[in-house]
Design an enzyme around this catalytic site. Sequence first.
Site, short mmCIF file in Angstrom:
data_model
loop_
_atom_site.label_atom_id
_atom_site.label_comp_id
_atom_site.label_asym_id
_atom_site.label_seq_id
_atom_site.Cartn_x
_atom_site.Cartn_y
_atom_site.Cartn_z
N ASP A 13 0.75 -1.22 0.08
CA ASP A 13 -0.34 -0.49 0.03
C ASP A 13 0.75 1.00 0.00
OD1 ASP A 13 -2.30 -1.97 -0.04
OD2 ASP A 13 -2.18 -1.88 2.48
N GLY A 15 1.68 2.96 -2.62
CA GLY A 15 0.85 4.03 -3.72
C GLY A 15 1.28 3.32 -4.75
N LYS A 16 1.57 2.23 -4.96
CA LYS A 16 1.94 1.30 -6.53
C LYS A 16 1.25 1.45 -7.56
CE LYS A 16 2.43 -2.51 -4.18
NZ LYS A 16 2.10 -2.24 -2.89
N GLY A 40 -4.54 -4.04 -3.62
CA GLY A 40 -5.89 -2.69 -4.02
C GLY A 40 -4.86 -2.11 -4.44
N HIS A 41 -4.53 -1.54 -6.10
CA HIS A 41 -4.34 -0.77 -6.62
C HIS A 41 -4.82 0.58 -6.48
CE1 HIS A 41 -0.23 -3.17 -7.14
NE2 HIS A 41 -0.90 -3.15 -5.85
N THR A 129 -6.05 -11.51 3.37
CA THR A 129 -6.77 -11.01 2.81
C THR A 129 -7.99 -12.05 1.97
OG1 THR A 129 -5.77 -11.26 0.74
CG2 THR A 129 -5.91 -8.74 0.96
N GLN A 222 2.09 -5.80 -3.27
CA GLN A 222 2.88 -6.43 -1.69
C GLN A 222 3.52 -5.57 -2.11
OE1 GLN A 222 1.19 -9.54 -3.06
NE2 GLN A 222 -0.28 -8.73 -3.02
N THR A 298 -8.48 -3.47 -0.64
CA THR A 298 -9.24 -4.57 -0.54
C THR A 298 -10.31 -4.36 0.37
OG1 THR A 298 -7.00 -5.47 -2.34
CG2 THR A 298 -8.58 -7.14 -0.72
N ARG A 303 -5.79 0.43 8.92
CA ARG A 303 -4.31 -0.40 8.63
C ARG A 303 -3.48 0.47 9.67
NH1 ARG A 303 -3.83 2.20 2.71
NH2 ARG A 303 -4.52 0.90 1.13
N ALA A 330 3.56 12.42 1.11
CA ALA A 330 4.54 12.97 2.53
C ALA A 330 3.25 14.15 2.66
CB ALA A 330 5.18 14.00 1.32
N ASP A 331 2.86 14.84 2.16
CA ASP A 331 1.63 15.45 2.44
C ASP A 331 0.64 15.01 3.83
OD1 ASP A 331 0.29 13.28 0.39
OD2 ASP A 331 -1.48 14.01 1.40
#
Length: 425
Positions: A13, A15-16, A40-41, A129, A222, A298, A303, A330-331
């Site tokens: 997760d 950010g791929k 889950g992208h 999952t 992953q 997903t 998290r 970063a935000d």
Amino acid sequence: MKSDVILGLQWGDEGKGKIVDYLAAKYDVVARFQGGPNAGHTLEFDEIKHVLHQVPSGIFRNHTKNIIGNGVVLDPVIFKKEIDALKQFQIEPFYNLFISKRAQLILPTHRLLDAAYEKSKGDEKIGSTLKGIGPTYQDKTARIGLRVGDIIATDFKNKYQSLKEKHIKLLNLYEFEYDLSSIEIEFFEALEFLKKFKLVDAEYLINQSLASQESVLAEGAQGSLLDVDFGSYPYVTSSNTTCAGVCTGLGLAPSKIGEVHGIFKAYCTRVGEGPFPTELHDEVGDKLRKDGHEFGATTGRPRRCGWLDLPALKYAIMINGVTQLLMMKADVLDSFDEINVCTHYKLKNGSLTDAMPFDLCDEAVTPVYKTLKGWNTDITKITEYKSLPSKLLEYIDYLEEELQLPINIVSVGPNRAQTIFKNNG
Ligand code: GDP
Ligand code: IMO
Ligand code: MG
């Protein structure tokens, strides 16, 4: 040509999906090499927000070929739903999606077995999952699995029946209750749908693409710390999420690997069970979860959140041969007065290390932190590297020095447009 790679350096997760979708504009081919519907992208651009699970994140780029490689485990039912969900965007997955005949099939009974195994583990469950990933890879290595290419064979039903019977014996052993009738109908309908796609010898397709000077990007699922060999075993997934998985999962020789883009969040998250040295169980962790919208793409599960972990990042960089870094989200740190970074682990015997212990579960390491000043600025609308606040640039400089690699992309929001290149600044 060589294939570039993008893969996660943490527990998934990172950010791929966002970055692969963004970079796909300049690639001719995007290929998934492992994992399956456990991924889950999330992609966001214009007014669209969309989550992909098995379909590569280049699918929104019409000129890009998208390959589901042999290392993937494919659930036909979820695949059909994914394709149906894509219809609203007027894209052409029948035309630009290719599926390896060697990819393993997730059967309905694989999903049931996943649930049965997890239930039997009680407090020691992995937090899977429940998409059938582990049991499908198990059957692959046991050499009894079914592959996408098998579905066109005339004796497929017999092969299916024989594997299903093996699974049922196991389900009975685990005293797991189930009802297969409706999910089996759905499965066979989805197989008919799958047959309409280009089922190919993807290892030839991808090598021929490289030979004809097409650019290729391999998309990881992953993260490195969930790798079955190098992750926090046994709290891992069942595939090689690291760079070596690109070779086995696509049929590419090691000499065909080009740039390895390692992607990480400016902090850390993990979903599911297992060790997480820098996890925060306090209001700071809650703030990271809230500001970062850290809920699974997903499963919707919250998290777990914590500070950036340099020993873990250094380990992932080493295993993958990362050549450049991308820092995401970063935000999310925009309104923190202070930001901690774990530089070392303190072991039970009191010594400090920045290496990954053999067993993170047993070793129960205590993180040692360096504190940096936050930037307390909204960076989500910044478009140029040189306009980033100085305290964020100091954070980046510090990480580059520690990790001995350039951070070439900084992501400042979920949208495609919120992506800053260092060298364009
Ligand atoms: P993946 O599995 O690595 O593709 O990542 P996920 O899609 O599961 O989770 C990443 C989440 O963060 C998604 O909701 C993205 O839309 C979001 N995201 C990606 N990059 C950024 C970013 O730079 N800032 C913020 N705030 N969100 C981001
Ligand atoms: P993406 O590609 C985050 C985690 C699960 C569980 C463990 C094993 O979106 O980054 P599995 O279903 O594979 O047997 O689960 O791995 N996990 C992920 N965590 N992102 C993912 O994928 C994940 N895929 C699996 O939560 O802890
Ligand atoms: Mg994800």
